[in-house]
Write a protein that holds these residues in place. Structure first.
Motif, PDB file in Angstrom:
ATOM      1  N   GLY A   1      15.457   4.637  -5.448  1.00 43.52           N
ATOM      2  CA  GLY A   1      16.350   3.475  -5.379  1.00 43.52           C
ATOM      3  C   GLY A   1      16.519   2.961  -3.952  1.00 43.52           C
ATOM      4  O   GLY A   1      17.429   2.179  -3.670  1.00 43.52           O
ATOM      5  N   GLN A   2      15.645   3.390  -3.044  1.00 41.13           N
ATOM      6  CA  GLN A   2      15.726   2.882  -1.665  1.00 41.13           C
ATOM      7  C   GLN A   2      14.839   1.652  -1.514  1.00 41.13           C
ATOM      8  O   GLN A   2      13.846   1.499  -2.237  1.00 41.13           O
ATOM      9  N   ILE A   3      15.175   0.811  -0.543  1.00 38.74           N
ATOM     10  CA  ILE A   3      14.398  -0.412  -0.334  1.00 38.74           C
ATOM     11  C   ILE A   3      13.096  -0.065   0.373  1.00 38.74           C
ATOM     12  O   ILE A   3      13.102   0.335   1.541  1.00 38.74           O
TER      13      ILE A   3
ATOM     14  N   VAL B   1       9.009  -3.223  10.222  1.00 39.61           N
ATOM     15  CA  VAL B   1       8.869  -1.928   9.555  1.00 39.61           C
ATOM     16  C   VAL B   1       9.700  -0.837  10.236  1.00 39.61           C
ATOM     17  O   VAL B   1       9.664  -0.691  11.455  1.00 39.61           O
ATOM     18  N   GLY B   2      10.435  -0.081   9.427  1.00 33.62           N
ATOM     19  CA  GLY B   2      11.176   1.081   9.917  1.00 33.62           C
ATOM     20  C   GLY B   2      12.628   0.739  10.231  1.00 33.62           C
ATOM     21  O   GLY B   2      12.956  -0.370  10.638  1.00 33.62           O
ATOM     22  N   ARG B   3      13.503   1.754  10.024  1.00 28.81           N
ATOM     23  CA  ARG B   3      14.950   1.521  10.163  1.00 28.81           C
ATOM     24  C   ARG B   3      15.356   1.028  11.552  1.00 28.81           C
ATOM     25  O   ARG B   3      16.210   0.159  11.674  1.00 28.81           O
TER      26      ARG B   3
ATOM     27  N   TYR C   1       2.040   2.025  -3.416  1.00 31.89           N
ATOM     28  CA  TYR C   1       2.323   0.762  -2.732  1.00 31.89           C
ATOM     29  C   TYR C   1       2.093   0.884  -1.235  1.00 31.89           C
ATOM     30  O   TYR C   1       2.342   1.920  -0.637  1.00 31.89           O
ATOM     31  N   THR C   2       1.611  -0.202  -0.659  1.00 28.41           N
ATOM     32  CA  THR C   2       1.599  -0.335   0.789  1.00 28.41           C
ATOM     33  C   THR C   2       2.471  -1.551   1.086  1.00 28.41           C
ATOM     34  O   THR C   2       2.734  -2.359   0.181  1.00 28.41           O
ATOM     35  N   ILE C   3       2.895  -1.685   2.346  1.00 30.07           N
ATOM     36  CA  ILE C   3       3.690  -2.867   2.719  1.00 30.07           C
ATOM     37  C   ILE C   3       2.874  -4.125   2.387  1.00 30.07           C
ATOM     38  O   ILE C   3       3.393  -5.100   1.860  1.00 30.07           O
ATOM     39  N   GLU C   4       1.578  -4.057   2.677  1.00 29.60           N
ATOM     40  CA  GLU C   4       0.705  -5.204   2.433  1.00 29.60           C
ATOM     41  C   GLU C   4       0.713  -5.601   0.961  1.00 29.60           C
ATOM     42  O   GLU C   4       0.860  -6.775   0.627  1.00 29.60           O
ATOM     43  N   SER C   5       0.582  -4.611   0.059  1.00 31.04           N
ATOM     44  CA  SER C   5       0.549  -4.970  -1.365  1.00 31.04           C
ATOM     45  C   SER C   5       1.942  -5.387  -1.852  1.00 31.04           C
ATOM     46  O   SER C   5       2.070  -6.245  -2.728  1.00 31.04           O
ATOM     47  N   ALA C   6       2.972  -4.804  -1.255  1.00 32.17           N
ATOM     48  CA  ALA C   6       4.341  -5.161  -1.663  1.00 32.17           C
ATOM     49  C   ALA C   6       4.648  -6.629  -1.367  1.00 32.17           C
ATOM     50  O   ALA C   6       5.447  -7.256  -2.062  1.00 32.17           O
TER      51      ALA C   6
ATOM     52  N   ALA D   1      14.237   2.740   2.757  1.00 34.84           N
ATOM     53  CA  ALA D   1      13.441   3.963   2.884  1.00 34.84           C
ATOM     54  C   ALA D   1      13.045   4.104   4.357  1.00 34.84           C
ATOM     55  O   ALA D   1      13.049   3.125   5.100  1.00 34.84           O
ATOM     56  N   ASN D   2      12.706   5.324   4.767  1.00 34.71           N
ATOM     57  CA  ASN D   2      12.321   5.581   6.165  1.00 34.71           C
ATOM     58  C   ASN D   2      11.272   4.624   6.702  1.00 34.71           C
ATOM     59  O   ASN D   2      11.361   4.161   7.816  1.00 34.71           O
ATOM     60  N   ASN D   3      10.268   4.399   5.887  1.00 37.69           N
ATOM     61  CA  ASN D   3       9.169   3.515   6.296  1.00 37.69           C
ATOM     62  C   ASN D   3       9.284   2.143   5.632  1.00 37.69           C
ATOM     63  O   ASN D   3       8.303   1.435   5.501  1.00 37.69           O
ATOM     64  N   GLY D   4      10.511   1.794   5.212  1.00 33.99           N
ATOM     65  CA  GLY D   4      10.734   0.529   4.516  1.00 33.99           C
ATOM     66  C   GLY D   4      10.573  -0.666   5.439  1.00 33.99           C
ATOM     67  O   GLY D   4      10.517  -0.525   6.662  1.00 33.99           O
TER      68      GLY D   4
END
Ligand code: 45D
Length: 319
Positions: free
Chosen positions: A297-299, A233-235, A3-8, A219-222
């Motif tokens: 189970g992270q976002i 993007v990012g925490r 997955y990429t952010i774009e596809s998500a 997630a770290n890069n969520g």
């Protein structure tokens, strides 16, 4: 599957969002400056009546005391010029300060000016003002959409005002964020069809204004994608965003669907209503959350959509 952010962003892609909001915001943006201020005044005198009087809060408005004192000392001509400067993104000291207000501080600032306009402390609309046909057209467009979409249009206009700090040479100003203290703890809302612990914890953390706990679920890069915006993007960036815009919301998810996809990823779509502290129970916004969780189970991604109609609350098709 990678997955990429774009596809998500395309999960549950049949979700119908309120396209009337960007369309109406674009109509507003084309008005000339005096028409813009006139439109806002008429829209606000209608919608403003449903604002919860306590919403802005004395403590919050105190943060802008210096600017308010300056404004009160101005002549009506200077006050009108100030409002025009804000709406044209002019580079003036107050317009620069405004750019560093959080979204709710911007709303609170205008709420105060609106109150003072009613009382004649700040320059009111000129007597005998004749509405142009352009203003009428935008007002008519706004009257056709539901209240949650109307308040979103109004909010967009306020967010876009002020001098853009990215164009300024000084970038070290302090951001003013409003807080909305809760008077009572919210219950845990059961979501019909969804028992995923991450999703439930997310809603519970947001309903308790616990930004840290909410962000720890990512997630770290969520990424988090607010309505009509690009993903954040990012925490760190998500934390700053939620401190500003996620405070005091009441999230009432009701239904949802959960599905396992490839490689341990899961996707969840939840619908329900969200109330902003500005309008409380007077306006329930129809919202969908589209979550993509990673195998831990992270976002990895969550989109928040303002739905086109209440009918969309039932659109939980797996797509
Ligand atoms: O120019 O899960 C005058 C996230 C005239 C977070 C005026 C979320 C001149 C994660 C009348 C004085 C945040 C994304 C102006 C969920 C003039 C998450 C004044 C969603 C401007 C669920 C105008 C949250 C005034 C959502 C005073 C969807 C206008 C939140 C006031 C949505 C307008 C909140 C107000 C919304 C509008 C709030 C108070 C749409 C408030 C809107």
């Amino acid at each position: 599957m990678n997955y990429t952010i774009e596809s998500a962003r395309n999960i549950f892609s049949n979700t119908q969002v309120a396209d009337a909001v960007p369309a109406t915001t674009a109509m507003f943006a084309k008005l000339n400056i005096d028409d813009k201020l006139a439109f806002l005044w008429y829209a606000y005198t209608e919608l403003g009546r449903t604002i919860t009087p306590a919403a802005p809060g004395k403590a919050n408005l105190q943060l802008m005391e210096d600017i308010f004192n300056q404004i009160k000392r101005m002549s009506h001509e200077e006050q009108t010029q100030l409002m025009r400067d804000l709406a044209t993104n002019a580079d003036t000291p107050i317009s620069r300060s405004y750019a560093y207000f959080g979204v709710n501080a911007k709303l609170g600032f205008w709420w105060q000016l609106g109150e003072w306009m009613k009382q004649g402390i700040v320059a009111p609309m000129p007597i005998g003002y004749q509405m142009s046909s352009e203003v009428k057209a935008v007002l008519e467009a706004v009257q056709k959409i539901d209240q949650s979409q109307q308040i979103t249009v109004l909010r967009n206009t306020v967010v876009d005002m002020g001098f853009d700090p990215t164009q300024a040479s000084t970038t070290e100003a302090e951001v003013i964020n409003f807080t909305f203290p809760r008077t009572s703890q919210l219950p845990q809302f059961p979501i019909e069809g969804v028992t995923d612990p991450t999703v439930l914890k997310y809603i519970a953390a947001m309903n308790a204004d616990n930004v840290e706990a909410a962000v720890a679920l990512f997630a770290n890069n969520g990424a988090l994608q607010p309505p009509f915006q690009k993903p954040i993007v990012g925490r760190e960036a998500i934390t700053a965003y939620l401190r500003d815009e996620g405070q005091g919301l009441v999230m009432k998810p009701t239904k949802g669907i959960s599905e396992s996809i490839e490689d341990g990823y899961t996707q969840h779509k939840i619908t329900g209503t969200v109330e902003t502290p500005w309008f409380g129970g007077n306006v329930g916004m129809n919202i969908a959350w589209r979550f993509l969780l990673d195998p831990q189970g992270q976002i990895y991604f969550v989109a928040i959509d303002l739905l086109a109609s209440p009918k969309e609350l039932l659109n939980l098709v797996r797509k």
